[in-house]
Structure formats: structure tokens, C-alpha cells
Design a protein around this motif. Sequence first.
Motif, PDB file in Angstrom:
ATOM      1  N   GLU A 145       0.836  -1.205   0.000  1.00 47.01           N
ATOM      2  CA  GLU A 145       0.000   0.000   0.000  1.00 47.01           C
ATOM      3  C   GLU A 145       0.871   1.255   0.000  1.00 47.01           C
ATOM      4  OE1 GLU A 145      -2.852  -0.010   3.247  1.00 47.01           O
ATOM      5  OE2 GLU A 145      -3.682  -1.848   2.372  1.00 47.01           O
ATOM      6  N   ALA A 146       1.934   1.208   0.838  1.00 46.05           N
ATOM      7  CA  ALA A 146       2.815   2.381   0.930  1.00 46.05           C
ATOM      8  C   ALA A 146       3.462   2.650  -0.425  1.00 46.05           C
ATOM      9  CB  ALA A 146       3.884   2.139   1.985  1.00 46.05           C
ATOM     10  N   LEU A 197      10.576  27.762  -7.867  1.00 41.60           N
ATOM     11  CA  LEU A 197       9.832  26.504  -7.974  1.00 41.60           C
ATOM     12  C   LEU A 197      10.774  25.320  -8.152  1.00 41.60           C
ATOM     13  CD1 LEU A 197       6.708  27.143 -10.202  1.00 41.60           C
ATOM     14  CD2 LEU A 197       6.786  25.717  -8.171  1.00 41.60           C
ATOM     15  N   ILE A 198      11.717  25.515  -9.098  1.00 37.54           N
ATOM     16  CA  ILE A 198      12.648  24.414  -9.378  1.00 37.54           C
ATOM     17  C   ILE A 198      13.518  24.122  -8.148  1.00 37.54           C
ATOM     18  CG2 ILE A 198      14.668  23.781 -10.777  1.00 37.54           C
ATOM     19  CD1 ILE A 198      13.187  25.251 -13.104  1.00 37.54           C
ATOM     20  N   ASN A 199      13.976  25.180  -7.500  1.00 34.98           N
ATOM     21  CA  ASN A 199      14.795  24.989  -6.296  1.00 34.98           C
ATOM     22  C   ASN A 199      14.036  24.211  -5.224  1.00 34.98           C
ATOM     23  OD1 ASN A 199      17.191  26.088  -6.996  1.00 34.98           O
ATOM     24  ND2 ASN A 199      16.663  28.172  -6.363  1.00 34.98           N
ATOM     25  N   ASP A 200      12.787  24.666  -4.972  1.00 32.09           N
ATOM     26  CA  ASP A 200      11.986  23.997  -3.930  1.00 32.09           C
ATOM     27  C   ASP A 200      11.718  22.542  -4.294  1.00 32.09           C
ATOM     28  OD1 ASP A 200      12.004  26.220  -2.446  1.00 32.09           O
ATOM     29  OD2 ASP A 200       9.853  26.674  -2.588  1.00 32.09           O
ATOM     30  N   THR A 201      11.393  22.299  -5.577  1.00 39.28           N
ATOM     31  CA  THR A 201      11.097  20.934  -6.016  1.00 39.28           C
ATOM     32  C   THR A 201      12.325  20.046  -5.829  1.00 39.28           C
ATOM     33  OG1 THR A 201       9.735  21.948  -7.700  1.00 39.28           O
ATOM     34  CG2 THR A 201      10.126  19.609  -7.939  1.00 39.28           C
ATOM     35  N   LEU A 202      13.471  20.603  -6.276  1.00 39.63           N
ATOM     36  CA  LEU A 202      14.701  19.826  -6.137  1.00 39.63           C
ATOM     37  C   LEU A 202      14.996  19.522  -4.678  1.00 39.63           C
ATOM     38  CD1 LEU A 202      17.187  21.395  -8.705  1.00 39.63           C
ATOM     39  CD2 LEU A 202      16.162  19.112  -8.732  1.00 39.63           C
ATOM     40  N   ARG A 203      14.778  20.546  -3.828  1.00 41.57           N
ATOM     41  CA  ARG A 203      15.061  20.381  -2.411  1.00 41.57           C
ATOM     42  C   ARG A 203      14.189  19.279  -1.804  1.00 41.57           C
ATOM     43  NH1 ARG A 203      18.675  19.797   0.903  1.00 41.57           N
ATOM     44  NH2 ARG A 203      18.393  20.600   3.004  1.00 41.57           N
ATOM     45  N   LEU A 204      12.898  19.298  -2.194  1.00 43.17           N
ATOM     46  CA  LEU A 204      11.982  18.277  -1.678  1.00 43.17           C
ATOM     47  C   LEU A 204      12.420  16.882  -2.117  1.00 43.17           C
ATOM     48  CD1 LEU A 204       8.238  19.312  -1.827  1.00 43.17           C
ATOM     49  CD2 LEU A 204       9.501  18.338   0.075  1.00 43.17           C
ATOM     50  N   SER A 205      12.802  16.766  -3.408  1.00 42.67           N
ATOM     51  CA  SER A 205      13.243  15.446  -3.887  1.00 42.67           C
ATOM     52  C   SER A 205      14.475  15.005  -3.129  1.00 42.67           C
ATOM     53  CB  SER A 205      13.588  15.483  -5.378  1.00 42.67           C
ATOM     54  OG  SER A 205      12.594  16.126  -6.078  1.00 42.67           O
ATOM     55  N   ALA A 242       3.749   5.905  -5.133  1.00 45.24           N
ATOM     56  CA  ALA A 242       3.722   6.062  -6.598  1.00 45.24           C
ATOM     57  C   ALA A 242       2.666   7.096  -6.987  1.00 45.24           C
ATOM     58  CB  ALA A 242       3.434   4.719  -7.250  1.00 45.24           C
ATOM     59  N   ASN A 243       1.492   7.001  -6.322  1.00 41.33           N
ATOM     60  CA  ASN A 243       0.416   7.964  -6.608  1.00 41.33           C
ATOM     61  C   ASN A 243       0.861   9.375  -6.289  1.00 41.33           C
ATOM     62  OD1 ASN A 243      -1.374   6.161  -7.532  1.00 41.33           O
ATOM     63  ND2 ASN A 243      -2.437   5.888  -5.571  1.00 41.33           N
ATOM     64  N   MET A 244       1.526   9.489  -5.117  1.00 39.54           N
ATOM     65  CA  MET A 244       1.952  10.812  -4.669  1.00 39.54           C
ATOM     66  C   MET A 244       2.952  11.416  -5.656  1.00 39.54           C
ATOM     67  SD  MET A 244       3.157  11.546  -0.837  1.00 39.54           S
ATOM     68  CE  MET A 244       4.860  11.805  -1.244  1.00 39.54           C
ATOM     69  N   ARG A 245       3.866  10.554  -6.110  1.00 42.99           N
ATOM     70  CA  ARG A 245       4.880  11.042  -7.049  1.00 42.99           C
ATOM     71  C   ARG A 245       4.232  11.493  -8.343  1.00 42.99           C
ATOM     72  NH1 ARG A 245      10.287   9.835  -5.803  1.00 42.99           N
ATOM     73  NH2 ARG A 245      10.292   8.815  -3.797  1.00 42.99           N
ATOM     74  N   GLN A 246       3.248  10.688  -8.783  1.00 39.01           N
ATOM     75  CA  GLN A 246       2.573  11.020 -10.033  1.00 39.01           C
ATOM     76  C   GLN A 246       1.856  12.371  -9.888  1.00 39.01           C
ATOM     77  OE1 GLN A 246      -0.168   8.025 -11.132  1.00 39.01           O
ATOM     78  NE2 GLN A 246       0.169   8.302 -13.327  1.00 39.01           N
ATOM     79  N   GLU A 247       1.169  12.494  -8.753  1.00 36.10           N
ATOM     80  CA  GLU A 247       0.430  13.725  -8.490  1.00 36.10           C
ATOM     81  C   GLU A 247       1.393  14.911  -8.400  1.00 36.10           C
ATOM     82  OE1 GLU A 247      -2.267  15.093  -4.849  1.00 36.10           O
ATOM     83  OE2 GLU A 247      -2.485  12.975  -5.391  1.00 36.10           O
ATOM     84  N   PHE A 248       2.523  14.639  -7.742  1.00 35.23           N
ATOM     85  CA  PHE A 248       3.523  15.691  -7.566  1.00 35.23           C
ATOM     86  C   PHE A 248       4.070  16.149  -8.923  1.00 35.23           C
ATOM     87  CE2 PHE A 248       8.028  16.857  -6.369  1.00 35.23           C
ATOM     88  CZ  PHE A 248       7.686  18.048  -5.743  1.00 35.23           C
ATOM     89  N   SER A 249       4.396  15.179  -9.801  1.00 35.67           N
ATOM     90  CA  SER A 249       4.926  15.544 -11.121  1.00 35.67           C
ATOM     91  C   SER A 249       3.894  16.353 -11.885  1.00 35.67           C
ATOM     92  CB  SER A 249       5.271  14.315 -11.955  1.00 35.67           C
ATOM     93  OG  SER A 249       5.807  13.334 -11.165  1.00 35.67           O
ATOM     94  N   ALA A 250       2.613  15.920 -11.784  1.00 33.77           N
ATOM     95  CA  ALA A 250       1.569  16.651 -12.504  1.00 33.77           C
ATOM     96  C   ALA A 250       1.486  18.081 -11.972  1.00 33.77           C
ATOM     97  CB  ALA A 250       0.239  15.934 -12.318  1.00 33.77           C
ATOM     98  N   ARG A 280      -4.049  20.503   6.081  1.00 39.72           N
ATOM     99  CA  ARG A 280      -3.573  20.318   4.708  1.00 39.72           C
ATOM    100  C   ARG A 280      -2.433  21.237   4.306  1.00 39.72           C
ATOM    101  NH1 ARG A 280      -7.660  19.408   0.179  1.00 39.72           N
ATOM    102  NH2 ARG A 280      -5.720  18.503  -0.588  1.00 39.72           N
ATOM    103  N   ILE A 281      -2.172  22.274   5.084  1.00 36.75           N
ATOM    104  CA  ILE A 281      -1.176  23.249   4.626  1.00 36.75           C
ATOM    105  C   ILE A 281       0.241  22.673   4.513  1.00 36.75           C
ATOM    106  CG2 ILE A 281      -2.384  25.368   5.326  1.00 36.75           C
ATOM    107  CD1 ILE A 281      -0.491  25.339   7.799  1.00 36.75           C
ATOM    108  N   PHE A 282       0.455  21.491   5.126  1.00 35.99           N
ATOM    109  CA  PHE A 282       1.791  20.885   5.022  1.00 35.99           C
ATOM    110  C   PHE A 282       1.931  19.993   3.789  1.00 35.99           C
ATOM    111  CE2 PHE A 282       1.195  21.949   9.467  1.00 35.99           C
ATOM    112  CZ  PHE A 282       2.354  22.650   9.732  1.00 35.99           C
ATOM    113  N   GLU A 283       0.807  19.858   3.034  1.00 37.46           N
ATOM    114  CA  GLU A 283       0.859  19.070   1.794  1.00 37.46           C
ATOM    115  C   GLU A 283       1.555  19.880   0.709  1.00 37.46           C
ATOM    116  OE1 GLU A 283      -3.098  18.011   0.577  1.00 37.46           O
ATOM    117  OE2 GLU A 283      -3.497  17.047   2.510  1.00 37.46           O
ATOM    118  N   ARG A 284       2.132  19.151  -0.236  1.00 37.14           N
ATOM    119  CA  ARG A 284       2.824  19.839  -1.335  1.00 37.14           C
ATOM    120  C   ARG A 284       1.828  20.604  -2.202  1.00 37.14           C
ATOM    121  NH1 ARG A 284       7.174  15.165  -2.745  1.00 37.14           N
ATOM    122  NH2 ARG A 284       7.797  14.961  -0.577  1.00 37.14           N
ATOM    123  N   PHE A 285       2.146  21.818  -2.497  1.00 37.76           N
ATOM    124  CA  PHE A 285       1.367  22.714  -3.374  1.00 37.76           C
ATOM    125  C   PHE A 285       0.018  23.120  -2.795  1.00 37.76           C
ATOM    126  CE2 PHE A 285       4.102  20.593  -6.622  1.00 37.76           C
ATOM    127  CZ  PHE A 285       4.806  21.733  -7.003  1.00 37.76           C
TER     128      PHE A 285
END
Length: 451
Positions: free
Chosen positions: A223-224, A284-292, A229-237, A396-401
Amino acid sequence: MRDQCNNMKKKINLYLMLLSSLAVVITLFLMAAVFYHIFQKQVMDDLRLYAYAMAQSIGEEGAAGSYDYRGHDVGIDGKVRSTVIGPAGEVLYDSNADVVSMDNHAGRPEVQEAFTNGEGQSVRQSDTMKMNTYYFTLLLKDGNVLRVSKDSHNIWSILYSSVPAIFTAVCALLGLCLIVSRYLTKSLLAPIEQMVADMDCIEEKNIYEELQPFARTISRQHEAILDNANMRQEFSANVSHELKTPLTAISGYSELIENGMASGQDVVRFAGEIHKSARRLLTLINDTLRLSELDVMDKEIPFGEVNLYAVARDSVEMLQLRAQERKVELTIEGEVCSVWGDRQMIEELVYNLCDNAVSYNNAGGKVWVRAGVAGESPFLCVEDNGIGIPKECQDRIFERFYRVDKSRSKSTGGTGLGLAIVKHIVAIHRAQLHLESEPGKGTRITVLFGR
Ligand code: ADP
């Protein structure tokens, strides 16, 4: 997985076969030994019976010195040999051989035994390897010893003669074992195969009790992995979507300039817009990279002592200009306190929280940053009397985007990733995060570090 299952089946099959073959062979030998023992006892009992019967018949008719037992019919078949031995070991009579040619029998154990105990017995291998000779001796009233003996097959010849039967039985048993072990492995492995085939409903499957914790762990991990995988997909979108807006703006403004549709003042304004969008893209790119980066970071980050108060003071200093622009008063108070962690991450954490407190504030508002030690735990508290966060959004404020007010966040240069980064850093430092907020009144976020 299927291959491994087949391997497992083969292995279990093989072990079961080996085990059952071993069991069959051991049982056969044991049974042979037991039966042989019974057989030996039976032969000896028969001989004893013969001996006593003979002794009795001698007692009735026989006179000392004339030992001819051929006439004494005690139901003895011709295979029983009788011998009479005198006190000095000399053979007085033998039913099967000439007495003169026979040597002295005083040394024979069964004879010695009879002279001392009244009865004796022994078993010796006969001339032919296949046979054993059984002797039973009895002390007669006249002081001589009567010995009756009989040849019988020994264990090896019995076993040897039953080899074809044993071989057939072993083959039949092995065949049976093969069928049973196949059926057994199949039914043993069926629940596991079912589990492998359908990971989604492991809980409902009829799985062995012993395997249930294992199945549950796998199910949870499964499940995890799916969630991830879902989260990553959603994140990329989401990332693509976020990148689209500034890129569209850059493309539009530059096209206008390229086509000569902007003149003088417009060019400067468009260039400003392009610059702003490019900056946004970079953040945006910096934050995304940092999160990854934080996502894949393993637990082995080299931690050190970090002065939380000094870090907070630096962040406040850096944000002072921005706060003044927004007419927000930004203050710091507290005392020197150190936490065990990664300096860069703690800087990011403090900066993001202070930046938000300034951004989501009103003109004339205030931000209080405090760093110190409560009890024995170092803490950081960032409090503002700004716009606050509605109760339903607080989780929800701690969720990405996730942003409460998209347009406000964008106007302040927010990416919606700041608090997601904060949450990650807090988790890496095994700290605790507390949020208190009321719309229209303000927000207080406290980070409590471990000792
Ligand atoms: P952003 O880049 O949009 O600031 P964050 O992840 O830092 O992204 O914050 C997520 C959202 O949480 C923000 O868009 C804002 O709506 C809300 N938020 C965060 N901090 C505060 C605060 N101090 N006061 C009010 N709202 C806040």
C-alpha cells in the motif's frame, strides 16, 4: 516469483520423498530386527521343548550308557540333531554323526553352561554363511548333557531372500510418497501462491496464522509503495502545472517584444514581468529539487550542534527588508540554545516559517520569533497576528502545493512547497510541530526539538 515457488515445491517434494524413503528403509530394518529376535526366541523355545521331551522319555525308558534316541518319537523332525556329552566333554551319542570322529565338547559354551546351571544355550554361525546353528543343552539325571541343535536362516539370509519383496514394497511406498508429497506440497503452498497472485486482498485470503504478520507487513508495504507512486505522479503533474504559468508568461511577453508590438515603456514592463516569472520558475525548481533531495535522504546525515537562536536571528535579519516593505514588524527574542541537527536544514526551516509569518500578514502586523529552551527541550516559535488559517485547512497546509489562498500565495512569491519542506526537516530531526491558528487573529507555529 512463480519460478521461486516452483523451486520451493521441488525442494519440499524432494525433502518429503527423502524423509519418507528413509522412514520406509529404517522401519523395514527395525521390523526385520524385531521379527528376527522373535524368530530366534521361537527356535530356542522349540529346542527347549524338544530337549525336555527327550529327557523325559529317556528318564522313563533309557538306561545310562545306552543312548539310542532314534526310537523316541517326540515329534522331532529330521532337522533336529541330538547329542549326548559325558561329564568330561566326550561325545557319547550323536544322531547325525559318528561319535568316534567327533572331538571333545567340553569347551563348548552351551555344554559348560549346562554342567554349571543345568541348562544352556548358544547360537553359532554354521559352516554355510547363510545359516546359524541353535543349541540348547540340558543336564540329564545321569550327569550327562543332552544337546539338541537346529540350523536356521540368519538375519542376512532372511533379508536377502526377502529382497524382491522389500524392493517391490519400497517402490510401491515411494510411488505413494511421491503422490502424497505432491498433493501435500500443493495444498501447503496453495495459500502462499494465492497471496502472491493477489497482493491487494491479502487480509481476506485464507492464509496460515503464522504467515499473517508477514502478509500484513507486505500488504502495508504494498500500500505504501502504491501511495508513494500515486503521490509522485500527483507531484509531477502539480510541478508541470506550476511551471506552466510562469513559462506561458515568459513566452507571451517575449513574443510581444519579438514581434515589435511593445514600445518604449512597455518593453521595460514586459522585461520586468519576464524577470519575475523567471525568478518564480527558479524558486519553484529549487523547492522541487530540495523536496526530492529530502525525499531520498537516508538517515545518515552528519548532524552537529547548531545554535538555534543564532540561526533564527540571521533569518530575521535577512527578512527585515521584506518585512519593512510589507509594513510588518519583525522581532526576535530568546536565548542561546543549541540543537543537534543539520545547520542548512534548520536555516531553511526557520526561514520558511518566518517568511510565511511575514507574507500572510497585514500591513501594521507583527511577527514574534522566539528561540530558547522549554523544560529541557530547545524550541522555536514563530507567531504572527496576520490573516490566520481556517480550521479545515490546518491539516492540509503541510501538503505539497496546498495553499489556502492561491492568488495571495502567488503574489507573495510562494510555491506551496515551503511547509512541505518544513515538515520533512522536522521529521528528519525527530522534532515535533505544533500549529495554532485562528482566521483574522494570527498563527503560531512551534517546533519542539528533542533533548
Ligand atoms: P507558500 O509558498 O504558498 O507560502 P507554504 O507551504 O509555505 O507555501 O504554505 C502553505 C499555505 O499555508 C500558504 O499558501 C498559506 O495559505 C498557508 N500559511 C502558511 N503559513 C501561514 C501563516 N503564518 N499565516 C497564514 N497562512 C499561512
